[in-house]
Structures are given as C-alpha cells and as structure tokens.
Design an enzyme around this catalytic site. Structure first.
Site, PDB file in Angstrom:
ATOM      1  CG  HIS A  35      -4.888   4.938   4.382  1.00  0.00           C
ATOM      2  ND1 HIS A  35      -4.356   4.474   3.208  1.00  0.00           N
ATOM      3  CD2 HIS A  35      -3.848   5.368   5.134  1.00  0.00           C
ATOM      4  CE1 HIS A  35      -3.035   4.633   3.243  1.00  0.00           C
ATOM      5  NE2 HIS A  35      -2.700   5.174   4.402  1.00  0.00           N
ATOM      6  CB  CYS A  38      -9.260   4.818   0.420  1.00  0.00           C
ATOM      7  SG  CYS A  38      -7.626   5.191   1.087  1.00  0.00           S
ATOM      8  CG  ASP A  52      -1.832   1.254   1.259  1.00  0.00           C
ATOM      9  OD1 ASP A  52      -2.335   1.650   0.190  1.00  0.00           O
ATOM     10  OD2 ASP A  52      -2.015   1.849   2.334  1.00  0.00           O
ATOM     11  CB  SER A  53       0.170   4.767  -0.836  1.00  0.00           C
ATOM     12  OG  SER A  53      -0.991   4.852  -0.026  1.00  0.00           O
ATOM     13  CB  CYS A  90      -3.118   0.787  -2.621  1.00  0.00           C
ATOM     14  SG  CYS A  90      -3.138   2.562  -2.900  1.00  0.00           S
ATOM     15  CE1 TYR A 120       2.710   5.971  -3.233  1.00  0.00           C
ATOM     16  CE2 TYR A 120       1.636   4.300  -4.577  1.00  0.00           C
ATOM     17  CZ  TYR A 120       2.739   4.737  -3.867  1.00  0.00           C
ATOM     18  OH  TYR A 120       3.852   3.942  -3.802  1.00  0.00           O
ATOM     19  CD  GLU A 129       0.264   6.547   6.118  1.00  0.00           C
ATOM     20  OE1 GLU A 129       1.429   6.475   6.516  1.00  0.00           O
ATOM     21  OE2 GLU A 129      -0.349   5.584   5.594  1.00  0.00           O
TER      22      GLU A 129
END
Ligand code: DGL
Length: 289
Positions: free
Chosen positions: A206, A204, A27-28, A90, A59, A172
């Site tokens: 996340h 997404c 994943d990013s 992702c 990203y 993040e």
C-alpha cells in the site's frame, strides 16, 4: 501449522496452465495494485486478474493463522479462475504463507512472494541507518528477520522498524494526502529521520501510494524504496523458466481485471482511477463467494 483446506478439494495433480492464461495477483486490499502496475508495464502482453480482499483488509492487525487462511482462500480463488501463476503482492500475507502455498500447489502453479526491499537500501545507505515501514504482522514473520540477518548485519547497517495501523486504511479510503495521513506520517517517520535514517523501505504494497505524501513532508531527506520492480522482474523470470510468458501483442485488451471481496465495486472506481495510471485499462467487480 493447522492444515488449510482449499475451497474445493484437489484430488488430481494440478494441470499446468497455458501461456495465454492470466497472471493472478492478490493483496489484502487495493495496495497490491502498486505491484500489479509494475508487472503490467514490465510485461506488456500479459493479462492480470487482481484479487483484493477488501472484506478483510487490513491484515496487519490479524493473527498469523488467520492471515494464512485468508491468503490460502484468495490464492485458491485465483487458481480456480485459471491463472497461470500467483503473486502474493502483500508483505503481510507473504510473511506467513509462502512455504505453505508452494508445498500445496507444487510446480505447476508457481507462487511469487514479497519481502521488504532491504537489500538495495542497505547497499546504498550513506548513514548506515535504514528505516523499514511495514505492518506489525510483517515484522513478526520470519522473512524479514532472514533478510536483516543476511544483508543488514554483515554490512553493519542499523535497521529501524517503523509500524502503524492507520496507513493502510488511509490508502484504502483514497486519503493519502489528507491532513490526518500527513500528520501520522510525520509522527511515525520523524524519529527515524532524527536518528539519521537516509533510506526508507516501503515494506507494504500500500505504501508506494504514500510516496507523494512522504516526499511532501521529508523532501530529499529520505530515499524511498519499494519491491514493485523487483517483483515484476522476478515474475518475468518465473514465467520464462516455466515457458509461460505470453509473447503475442495484446496491448488493446483490458490489462488489469480487479475483483473485490467487500465494498461496492462502483464506489471504488473513483479511488482506483486515481491509483491506476491512465495508460493501463482496467475493470472492477465484486466477487460473489
Ligand atoms: N499490502 C499489505 C502488505 O503489503 C497490507 C497489509 C494489511 O492489509 O494490513 O503488507
């Protein structure tokens, strides 16, 4: 599309990996750990190598070609690390990379991708209005357009696209329940609720980590759907089909081995320990290249 060169030249056909090799997940950033955990639970004997491109996250605001190149680099890293399959955990990376990666690696290194879980939302929506929360890049990609055409249009379900560039950085930073994150979620999702959306597709990887925050604000008004379990099932199917499922008991071993391309791995530990459930053992270290 401009050619993307792997980190190392590939002269020979790829040898097929053994069943005891790890599953590679990319994943990013750390969001794909939502998918990695579903896979770890669904396939309890598998070992996972997880690549988080924390040097380049997010990203979402990047252009198509840059996303493709960063993804190709990461998948090549997982391949060189000896993984038997790669999961592009992702949506943003999947939107621009799956065709290229599959053509590049061929059958001996299967690539599993992600697309927002629109189908179950469309099938269950009572109001016939479904919101999809994803990055701007994911909405630019062809995959999401195809699933809207295939599932939402025939069912006459209205799909509302919701996007915001601050959400990934909140995850993040481990700041999902911060006042700023709650306010952002309220601002971007309230219009969808006001227009009758009863399902929210978390497009997404996340965003599953934002579930408690979204539920805190909207309670029962929105049913949340993500792709994690479907991807875990698809990964199992691909492993079985390719005779790559590892069937011996490996429950005592480290389950998820994380590598991060940026940020200090030590500083990331407190955030990861809140994201990864206690029953899964994990490690984290920095990538040197
Ligand atoms: N986890 C990525 C996805 O599923 C986040 C995208 C980003 O880095 O902006 O789309």
């Amino acid at each position: 599309m401009t050619a993307i060169h792997p980190i190392y030249p590939l002269n020979d056909p790829m040898p097929k990996a053994a069943a005891d090799a790890p599953i590679g997940i990319f994943d990013s950033g750390i969001g794909g750990l939502s998918v990695a955990q579903e896979i770890a639970r669904h396939l309890p004997n598998e070992h996972i190598v997880y690549y988080a491109d924390t040097a380049h996250v997010p990203y979402g605001p990047r252009d198509d070609q840059e996303i493709r190149e960063l993804t190709a680099h990461a998948i090549e890293w997982l391949y060189r690390k000896g993984c038997k399959v790669a999961v592009v955990a992702c949506n943003t990376a999947s939107a621009f990379s799956l065709d290229y990666l599959r053509a590049h690696y061929g059958e001996n290194f299967p690539i599993i991708g992600l697309v927002p879980a629109l189908k179950p939302a469309v099938l269950q929506s009572k109001t016939k209005t479904v919101a999809v929360l994803a990055t701007p890049a994911t909405f630019r990609g062809q995959l999401i357009k195809e699933i809207v055409e295939r599932f939402a249009k025939p069912a006459q379900v209205q799909v509302m696209s919701v996007t915001n560039l601050d959400l990934v950085p909140f995850v993040e930073a481990g700041a999902q329940m911060s006042a700023a994150c709650l306010q952002t979620l309220q601002e971007i999702l309230q219009p969808a609720v006001d227009q009758g959306a009863d399902f929210l597709v978390l497009g997404c990887t996340h965003y599953p980590f934002l579930k408690p925050a979204i539920q805190h604000i909207f309670g029962q008004k929105l049913t949340l759907i993500d792709s994690g379990f479907a991807v875990a099932r698809q990964t199992a199917r691909i492993l079985i089909k390719n005779e790559l499922l590892f069937e011996q008991d490996r429950k005592d071993a480290v389950r998820i081995e994380c590598y991060v391309s940026g940020r200090n791995a030590e500083n990331l530990k407190p955030i990861l320990s809140r994201l990864i459930s206690e029953d899964l053992t994990w490690t984290v270290e920095n990538i040197s290249n």
